[in-house]
Design an enzyme around this catalytic site. Structure first.
Site, PDB file in Angstrom:
ATOM      1  N   ASP A   2       0.823  -1.203   0.000  1.00  8.28           N
ATOM      2  CA  ASP A   2       0.000   0.000   0.000  1.00  8.28           C
ATOM      3  C   ASP A   2       0.864   1.262   0.000  1.00  8.28           C
ATOM      4  O   ASP A   2       1.936   1.280   0.593  1.00  8.28           O
ATOM      5  CB  ASP A   2      -0.892  -0.028   1.249  1.00  8.28           C
ATOM      6  CG  ASP A   2      -2.148   0.777   1.048  1.00  8.28           C
ATOM      7  OD1 ASP A   2      -2.354   1.302  -0.069  1.00  8.28           O
ATOM      8  OD2 ASP A   2      -2.925   0.911   1.999  1.00  8.28           O
ATOM      9  N   HIS A  19       2.992   3.406  -8.932  1.00  6.00           N
ATOM     10  CA  HIS A  19       2.952   1.963  -9.193  1.00  6.00           C
ATOM     11  C   HIS A  19       4.255   1.499  -9.849  1.00  6.00           C
ATOM     12  O   HIS A  19       4.763   0.419  -9.555  1.00  6.00           O
ATOM     13  CB  HIS A  19       1.746   1.608 -10.068  1.00  6.00           C
ATOM     14  CG  HIS A  19       0.421   1.896  -9.400  1.00  6.00           C
ATOM     15  ND1 HIS A  19       0.156   1.520  -8.104  1.00  6.00           N
ATOM     16  CD2 HIS A  19      -0.694   2.534  -9.841  1.00  6.00           C
ATOM     17  CE1 HIS A  19      -1.074   1.920  -7.774  1.00  6.00           C
ATOM     18  NE2 HIS A  19      -1.603   2.540  -8.807  1.00  6.00           N
ATOM     19  N   LEU A 113      12.305 -20.142  -3.682  1.00  2.77           N
ATOM     20  CA  LEU A 113      11.243 -19.270  -3.160  1.00  2.77           C
ATOM     21  C   LEU A 113       9.941 -19.529  -3.904  1.00  2.77           C
ATOM     22  O   LEU A 113       9.916 -19.577  -5.138  1.00  2.77           O
ATOM     23  CB  LEU A 113      11.636 -17.793  -3.358  1.00  2.77           C
ATOM     24  CG  LEU A 113      10.583 -16.755  -2.964  1.00  2.77           C
ATOM     25  CD1 LEU A 113      10.436 -16.676  -1.444  1.00  2.77           C
ATOM     26  CD2 LEU A 113      10.944 -15.359  -3.506  1.00  2.77           C
ATOM     27  N   ARG A 169       1.968  -4.971   6.162  1.00  3.31           N
ATOM     28  CA  ARG A 169       1.219  -3.994   5.369  1.00  3.31           C
ATOM     29  C   ARG A 169       1.927  -2.652   5.440  1.00  3.31           C
ATOM     30  O   ARG A 169       2.192  -2.142   6.532  1.00  3.31           O
ATOM     31  CB  ARG A 169      -0.224  -3.847   5.854  1.00  3.31           C
ATOM     32  CG  ARG A 169      -0.981  -2.856   4.977  1.00  3.31           C
ATOM     33  CD  ARG A 169      -2.455  -2.850   5.195  1.00  3.31           C
ATOM     34  NE  ARG A 169      -3.060  -1.949   4.222  1.00  3.31           N
ATOM     35  CZ  ARG A 169      -4.286  -2.077   3.746  1.00  3.31           C
ATOM     36  NH1 ARG A 169      -5.038  -3.064   4.134  1.00  3.31           N
ATOM     37  NH2 ARG A 169      -4.766  -1.217   2.871  1.00  3.31           N
TER      38      ARG A 169
END
Ligand code: FPP
Length: 237
Positions: A2, A19, A113, A169
């Site tokens: 975020d 972005h 991973l 977050r």
């Protein structure tokens, strides 16, 4: 992940630039994760509720994903990263969907991973979908016990993801926003005001360090050695 939009607005830039900077952070974190002992990393890139955003922003996010996969698949394969996209595929533009499939095929053998990217993802959707699939699979003539149904739903949910150990977050919000709700039943939560484009390896390390010192009881009682693992994601339960 975020904070991309706010990161850009604060710099007088369009949200798309945020972005784009977010993708650079994705590269950093994916690269660093295995070196910090992380075996599975899920990135929430586009929630099913993100369709509410302007079409132009949605398509620029999709374009960034496509470019990321085009440019990064070779590196992911070399680093032994196995990629899986989770979420609905039926609303994803054809070209991007093909890119998902191509990247998943090429990275299939990765062992270092498990990288999951959640796109058009909704946890509620995943849970109700798993319940519907399990019910359909078991609905024959025989009556089905609710235990069997419950086991099958659990199994179906576990097919795509496992339990979450640590949820991070960024961007200062303190909520889960329909992300891996079932899998986060015992997740440790870590929130930071850092905007995603500024999130660096040192932040990830700080989160892991704090995680390492949390006591995870899973509803049981504390044990003297609980969760004090020697490596950041070394477990301990
Ligand atoms: C949330 O920030 C971020 C998104 C909805 C998009 C995340 C997408 C990327 C980082 C690009 C593509 C991803 C990959 C995996 C290559 P926000 O826009 O809600 O930020 P705000 O809360 O500041 O408005």
């Amino acid at each position: 992940m975020d904070g991309n939009g706010r990161w850009a607005s604060r710099r007088g830039m369009p949200r798309e630039a945020g972005h784009r900077a977010g993708v650079a952070a994705v590269r950093r974190i994916v690269h660093a994760a295995p070196t910090l002992g992380i075996r599975c990393l899920t990135l929430y890139a586009f929630s099913s509720d993100n369709w509410r955003r302007p079409a132009q922003e949605v398509s620029s996010i999709f374009e960034l994903m496509r470019a990321y996969l085009r440019l990064e698949t070779r590196r992911l394969t070399r680093s032994s990263v196995r990629l899986k996209i989770i979420g609905r595929r039926d609303r994803i533009p054809e070209e991007l969907r093909r890119e998902f499939e191509r990247a998943e095929r090429r990275t299939f053998r990765g062992l270092a991973l498990d990288l999951r990217i959640a796109v058009d993802y909704s946890s509620r959707d995943a849970i109700t979908g798993a319940a519907a699939r399990a019910t359909n699979a078991l609905c024959g003539t025989e009556p089905v016990s609710s235990e069997l149904l419950r086991d099958r739903i659990t199994e179906t949910l576990f097919e795509s993801t496992g339990e979450v150990d640590l949820l991070i977050r960024t961007g200062g919000e303190k909520r889960l926003s329909d992300f891996l709700l079932w899998e986060c039943a015992y997740a440790e939560l870590w929130f930071t005001d850092r905007m995603w484009p500024d999130f660096g390896v040192e932040d990830l390390f700080a989160a892991l360090e704090e995680y390492r010192h949390r006591e995870r009881r899973f509803g049981g009682l504390a044990t003297p050695t609980a969760n004090h693992a020697s490596s950041p994601m070394g477990g301990g339960e």
